[in-house]
Design a protein around this motif. Structure first.
Motif, PDB file in Angstrom:
ATOM      1  N   ASN A   1       0.815  -1.098   0.184  1.00  0.00           N
ATOM      2  CA  ASN A   1      -0.065   0.006   0.069  1.00  0.00           C
ATOM      3  C   ASN A   1       0.977   1.193  -0.133  1.00  0.00           C
ATOM      4  OD1 ASN A   1      -2.380  -1.251  -0.233  1.00  0.00           O
ATOM      5  ND2 ASN A   1      -2.724  -1.571   2.360  1.00  0.00           N
ATOM      6  N   LEU A   2       2.177   1.266   0.439  1.00  0.00           N
ATOM      7  CA  LEU A   2       2.854   2.253   0.257  1.00  0.00           C
ATOM      8  C   LEU A   2       3.491   2.572  -1.314  1.00  0.00           C
ATOM      9  CD1 LEU A   2       5.105   1.989   3.457  1.00  0.00           C
ATOM     10  CD2 LEU A   2       3.297   3.891   2.962  1.00  0.00           C
ATOM     11  N   LEU A   3       4.042   1.389  -1.769  1.00  0.00           N
ATOM     12  CA  LEU A   3       4.494   1.384  -3.201  1.00  0.00           C
ATOM     13  C   LEU A   3       3.609   1.380  -4.215  1.00  0.00           C
ATOM     14  CD1 LEU A   3       7.792  -0.917  -2.817  1.00  0.00           C
ATOM     15  CD2 LEU A   3       7.421   1.362  -2.055  1.00  0.00           C
ATOM     16  N   THR A   4       2.263   1.068  -3.984  1.00  0.00           N
ATOM     17  CA  THR A   4       1.125   1.268  -4.980  1.00  0.00           C
ATOM     18  C   THR A   4       0.124   2.009  -4.391  1.00  0.00           C
ATOM     19  OG1 THR A   4       0.309  -0.747  -4.623  1.00  0.00           O
ATOM     20  CG2 THR A   4       2.071  -0.995  -6.264  1.00  0.00           C
ATOM     21  N   ASN A   5      -0.457   2.769  -5.007  1.00  0.00           N
ATOM     22  CA  ASN A   5      -1.341   3.695  -4.976  1.00  0.00           C
ATOM     23  C   ASN A   5      -2.987   3.073  -4.831  1.00  0.00           C
ATOM     24  OD1 ASN A   5      -3.449   5.532  -4.681  1.00  0.00           O
ATOM     25  ND2 ASN A   5      -2.207   7.264  -5.395  1.00  0.00           N
ATOM     26  N   PRO A   6      -3.516   2.762  -3.553  1.00  0.00           N
ATOM     27  CA  PRO A   6      -4.736   1.872  -3.545  1.00  0.00           C
ATOM     28  C   PRO A   6      -5.776   2.745  -4.493  1.00  0.00           C
ATOM     29  CG  PRO A   6      -3.684   2.190  -1.187  1.00  0.00           C
ATOM     30  CD  PRO A   6      -2.778   2.923  -2.059  1.00  0.00           C
ATOM     31  N   ASP A   7      -5.791   3.914  -4.434  1.00  0.00           N
ATOM     32  CA  ASP A   7      -6.831   4.608  -5.216  1.00  0.00           C
ATOM     33  C   ASP A   7      -6.624   4.431  -6.616  1.00  0.00           C
ATOM     34  OD1 ASP A   7      -8.095   5.548  -2.951  1.00  0.00           O
ATOM     35  OD2 ASP A   7      -7.053   7.339  -3.122  1.00  0.00           O
ATOM     36  N   PHE A   8      -5.225   4.331  -7.400  1.00  0.00           N
ATOM     37  CA  PHE A   8      -5.049   4.322  -8.515  1.00  0.00           C
ATOM     38  C   PHE A   8      -5.407   2.556  -8.792  1.00  0.00           C
ATOM     39  CE2 PHE A   8      -1.410   3.833 -11.742  1.00  0.00           C
ATOM     40  CZ  PHE A   8      -2.115   4.319 -12.692  1.00  0.00           C
ATOM     41  N   ARG A   9      -5.118   1.733  -7.927  1.00  0.00           N
ATOM     42  CA  ARG A   9      -5.430   0.251  -8.213  1.00  0.00           C
ATOM     43  C   ARG A   9      -6.932   0.159  -8.537  1.00  0.00           C
ATOM     44  NH1 ARG A   9      -2.004  -1.253  -3.225  1.00  0.00           N
ATOM     45  NH2 ARG A   9      -4.023  -2.099  -2.202  1.00  0.00           N
ATOM     46  N   GLU A  10      -7.785   0.876  -7.902  1.00  0.00           N
ATOM     47  CA  GLU A  10      -9.026   0.604  -8.172  1.00  0.00           C
ATOM     48  C   GLU A  10      -9.572   0.783  -9.706  1.00  0.00           C
ATOM     49  OE1 GLU A  10     -11.610  -0.264  -6.128  1.00  0.00           O
ATOM     50  OE2 GLU A  10     -10.069  -0.513  -4.482  1.00  0.00           O
ATOM     51  N   THR A  11      -8.815   1.819 -10.320  1.00  0.00           N
ATOM     52  CA  THR A  11      -9.177   2.122 -11.933  1.00  0.00           C
ATOM     53  C   THR A  11      -8.129   1.498 -12.747  1.00  0.00           C
ATOM     54  OG1 THR A  11      -7.959   4.262 -11.562  1.00  0.00           O
ATOM     55  CG2 THR A  11     -10.343   4.242 -11.089  1.00  0.00           C
ATOM     56  N   ASN A  12      -6.861   1.109 -12.258  1.00  0.00           N
ATOM     57  CA  ASN A  12      -5.917   0.797 -13.340  1.00  0.00           C
ATOM     58  C   ASN A  12      -5.552  -0.665 -12.974  1.00  0.00           C
ATOM     59  OD1 ASN A  12      -2.935   0.433 -14.219  1.00  0.00           O
ATOM     60  ND2 ASN A  12      -3.718   2.549 -15.247  1.00  0.00           N
ATOM     61  N   ARG A  13      -5.869  -1.474 -14.239  1.00  0.00           N
ATOM     62  CA  ARG A  13      -5.527  -3.009 -14.054  1.00  0.00           C
ATOM     63  C   ARG A  13      -4.106  -3.284 -13.855  1.00  0.00           C
ATOM     64  NH1 ARG A  13      -4.652  -6.905 -17.955  1.00  0.00           N
ATOM     65  NH2 ARG A  13      -5.189  -9.047 -17.345  1.00  0.00           N
ATOM     66  N   LEU A  14      -3.320  -2.602 -14.684  1.00  0.00           N
ATOM     67  CA  LEU A  14      -2.020  -3.071 -14.680  1.00  0.00           C
ATOM     68  C   LEU A  14      -1.380  -2.867 -13.106  1.00  0.00           C
ATOM     69  CD1 LEU A  14       0.554  -4.045 -16.083  1.00  0.00           C
ATOM     70  CD2 LEU A  14       0.841  -1.703 -16.961  1.00  0.00           C
ATOM     71  N   CYS A  15      -1.818  -1.639 -12.721  1.00  0.00           N
ATOM     72  CA  CYS A  15      -1.284  -1.217 -11.179  1.00  0.00           C
ATOM     73  C   CYS A  15      -1.858  -2.477 -10.329  1.00  0.00           C
ATOM     74  CB  CYS A  15      -1.798   0.070 -10.936  1.00  0.00           C
ATOM     75  SG  CYS A  15      -1.469   0.714  -9.154  1.00  0.00           S
ATOM     76  N   ARG A  16      -2.953  -2.860 -10.316  1.00  0.00           N
ATOM     77  CA  ARG A  16      -3.760  -3.681  -9.660  1.00  0.00           C
ATOM     78  C   ARG A  16      -2.899  -5.142  -9.730  1.00  0.00           C
ATOM     79  NH1 ARG A  16      -8.294  -2.533 -10.954  1.00  0.00           N
ATOM     80  NH2 ARG A  16      -8.745  -4.285 -12.565  1.00  0.00           N
ATOM     81  N   LEU A  17      -2.482  -5.519 -10.985  1.00  0.00           N
ATOM     82  CA  LEU A  17      -1.673  -6.799 -11.163  1.00  0.00           C
ATOM     83  C   LEU A  17      -0.261  -6.289 -10.678  1.00  0.00           C
ATOM     84  CD1 LEU A  17      -2.744  -7.490 -14.685  1.00  0.00           C
ATOM     85  CD2 LEU A  17      -3.274  -8.689 -12.759  1.00  0.00           C
ATOM     86  N   THR A  18       0.185  -5.496 -10.669  1.00  0.00           N
ATOM     87  CA  THR A  18       1.681  -5.132 -10.109  1.00  0.00           C
ATOM     88  C   THR A  18       1.496  -5.029  -8.717  1.00  0.00           C
ATOM     89  OG1 THR A  18       2.191  -3.651 -11.824  1.00  0.00           O
ATOM     90  CG2 THR A  18       3.426  -3.465  -9.784  1.00  0.00           C
ATOM     91  N   ALA A  19       0.653  -4.580  -7.935  1.00  0.00           N
ATOM     92  CA  ALA A  19       0.598  -4.856  -6.555  1.00  0.00           C
ATOM     93  C   ALA A  19       0.349  -6.196  -6.171  1.00  0.00           C
ATOM     94  CB  ALA A  19      -0.817  -3.885  -6.175  1.00  0.00           C
ATOM     95  N   ASP A  20      -0.768  -7.060  -6.757  1.00  0.00           N
ATOM     96  CA  ASP A  20      -0.599  -8.315  -6.284  1.00  0.00           C
ATOM     97  C   ASP A  20       0.684  -9.233  -6.656  1.00  0.00           C
ATOM     98  OD1 ASP A  20      -3.518  -8.112  -5.984  1.00  0.00           O
ATOM     99  OD2 ASP A  20      -3.979  -8.792  -7.787  1.00  0.00           O
ATOM    100  N   LYS A  21       1.412  -8.768  -7.548  1.00  0.00           N
ATOM    101  CA  LYS A  21       2.601  -9.591  -7.675  1.00  0.00           C
ATOM    102  C   LYS A  21       3.740  -9.031  -6.846  1.00  0.00           C
ATOM    103  CE  LYS A  21       6.284 -10.623 -11.212  1.00  0.00           C
ATOM    104  NZ  LYS A  21       6.718 -10.232 -12.520  1.00  0.00           N
ATOM    105  N   LEU A  22       3.785  -7.842  -6.473  1.00  0.00           N
ATOM    106  CA  LEU A  22       4.518  -7.475  -5.385  1.00  0.00           C
ATOM    107  C   LEU A  22       4.278  -8.250  -3.799  1.00  0.00           C
ATOM    108  CD1 LEU A  22       6.715  -5.546  -4.084  1.00  0.00           C
ATOM    109  CD2 LEU A  22       5.013  -3.729  -4.320  1.00  0.00           C
ATOM    110  N   ARG A  23       2.784  -7.939  -3.600  1.00  0.00           N
ATOM    111  CA  ARG A  23       2.375  -8.589  -2.457  1.00  0.00           C
ATOM    112  C   ARG A  23       2.774 -10.166  -2.230  1.00  0.00           C
ATOM    113  NH1 ARG A  23      -1.490 -11.476   0.332  1.00  0.00           N
ATOM    114  NH2 ARG A  23      -2.214 -10.728   2.372  1.00  0.00           N
ATOM    115  N   HIS A  24       2.715 -10.701  -3.295  1.00  0.00           N
ATOM    116  CA  HIS A  24       3.192 -12.174  -3.201  1.00  0.00           C
ATOM    117  C   HIS A  24       4.500 -12.138  -2.839  1.00  0.00           C
ATOM    118  CE1 HIS A  24       2.976 -16.592  -4.320  1.00  0.00           C
ATOM    119  NE2 HIS A  24       4.158 -16.097  -5.054  1.00  0.00           N
TER     120      HIS A  24
END
Length: 289
Positions: free
Chosen positions: A165-188
């Motif tokens: 949640n620090l390195l990827t913007n949670p609000d941006f993840r809501e609207t941007n699929r690539l950001c969401r995928l990046t966050a999921d990969k980072l979290r894993h």
């Protein structure tokens, strides 16, 4: 400077040591340009993880990717060793490669190293900073100390959520699929971090907390390019603009549709931004015309 040349994108790996600590570097396209671009990635970006960017940059520049002591396969560098020590290690490696003048690229954690290096040594022509970290904001001091406690207590799910949640913007993840995928990969990757990575995170984070403030009044007179994603909330646009303003010759670039993970979300724009920072002023004026 060495007269050795290599074919475009040909690479060579070197392992040096400085005061007992290893420093790893990988060269791409040696001799393609007069000066190499020394590339210092973020705290979790070892040579392998930045190789895609390095290869893209190596189509137009000699590139030297660096795993500083305490990063990648170099093991753990205790946090009592400051960023100046890391700079001396990098300088030692550059000299062993027979190089006198360089361009320097530092991203996030690596931006601290890049700025300190430019303050300490002559021979830096162009300085390029991605998500420049002048200092850790007060609210992030709390967040980073909390992450350290979560690591200590082995609460990896909460640690991974907090850092993601620090390195990827949670609000941006809501609207941007690539950001969401990046966050999921980072979290894993964070949930499954090895003991070595946890120790590196601990000491690199404590190094930022103890030694991370850079005096912008001491910035040298070098050509500087500072950039970050427009949605970066970890090191936001305003913080990067303040760093850019500390140089006599500088520009700030905001990368659209990206946050702190701009190199993943906007790969081509990131590469072009970096390459534009390597151009001489006359060439930049032509591009802008």
């Amino acid at each position: 400077m060495s007269s050795l040349h290599s074919l475009p994108n040909e690479s060579a790996f070197h392992c040096f040591s400085y005061e007992g600590f290893p420093i790893h570097v990988k060269e791409y396209s040696r001799g393609l340009t007069e000066k190499p671009l020394v590339f210092i990635g973020g705290a979790f970006q070892n040579i392998q993880q930045i190789e895609k960017v390095s290869l893209a940059l190596a189509k137009e520049s000699w590139v030297i990717a660096v795993d500083t002591p305490g990063n990648g396969d170099t093991g753990v560098l205790p946090y009592s060793y400051d960023f100046e020590f890391i700079c001396r290690a990098i300088h030692s490696a550059i000299k062993k490669l027979g190089i006198d003048c360089v361009n320097v690229l530092g991203c996030s954690y690596g931006s601290i190293v890049a700025m300190r290096y430019a303050q300490m040594y002559l021979g830096v022509d162009k300085l390029i900073l991605g998500s420049a970290m002048e200092q850790l904001p007060r609210h992030l001091e709390y967040e980073f100390n909390l992450l350290l406690f979560l690591l200590k207590w082995n609460r990896m799910e909460e640690f991974a959520d907090g850092f993601t949640n620090l390195l990827t913007n949670p609000d941006f993840r809501e609207t941007n699929r690539l950001c969401r995928l990046t966050a999921d990969k980072l979290r894993h990757a964070l949930v499954n971090a090895s003991t070595g990575m946890k120790e590196q995170f601990k000491h690199n984070t404590m190094r930022i907390l103890k030694h991370g403030h850079t005096d912008l009044a001491l910035m040298p007179d070098v050509d500087a390019t500072v950039f970050t994603g427009e949605h970066d909330h970890f090191l936001p646009v305003s913080a990067n603009q303040r760093v850019a303003a500390s140089f006599k010759r500088s520009r700030f670039i905001s990368i659209p549709d990206a946050d702190h993970m701009f190199h993943v979300e906007q790969f081509r724009a990131t590469v072009q931004t970096i390459l534009s920072g390597l151009k001489d002023e006359d060439d930049k004026l032509e591009l802008a015309a």
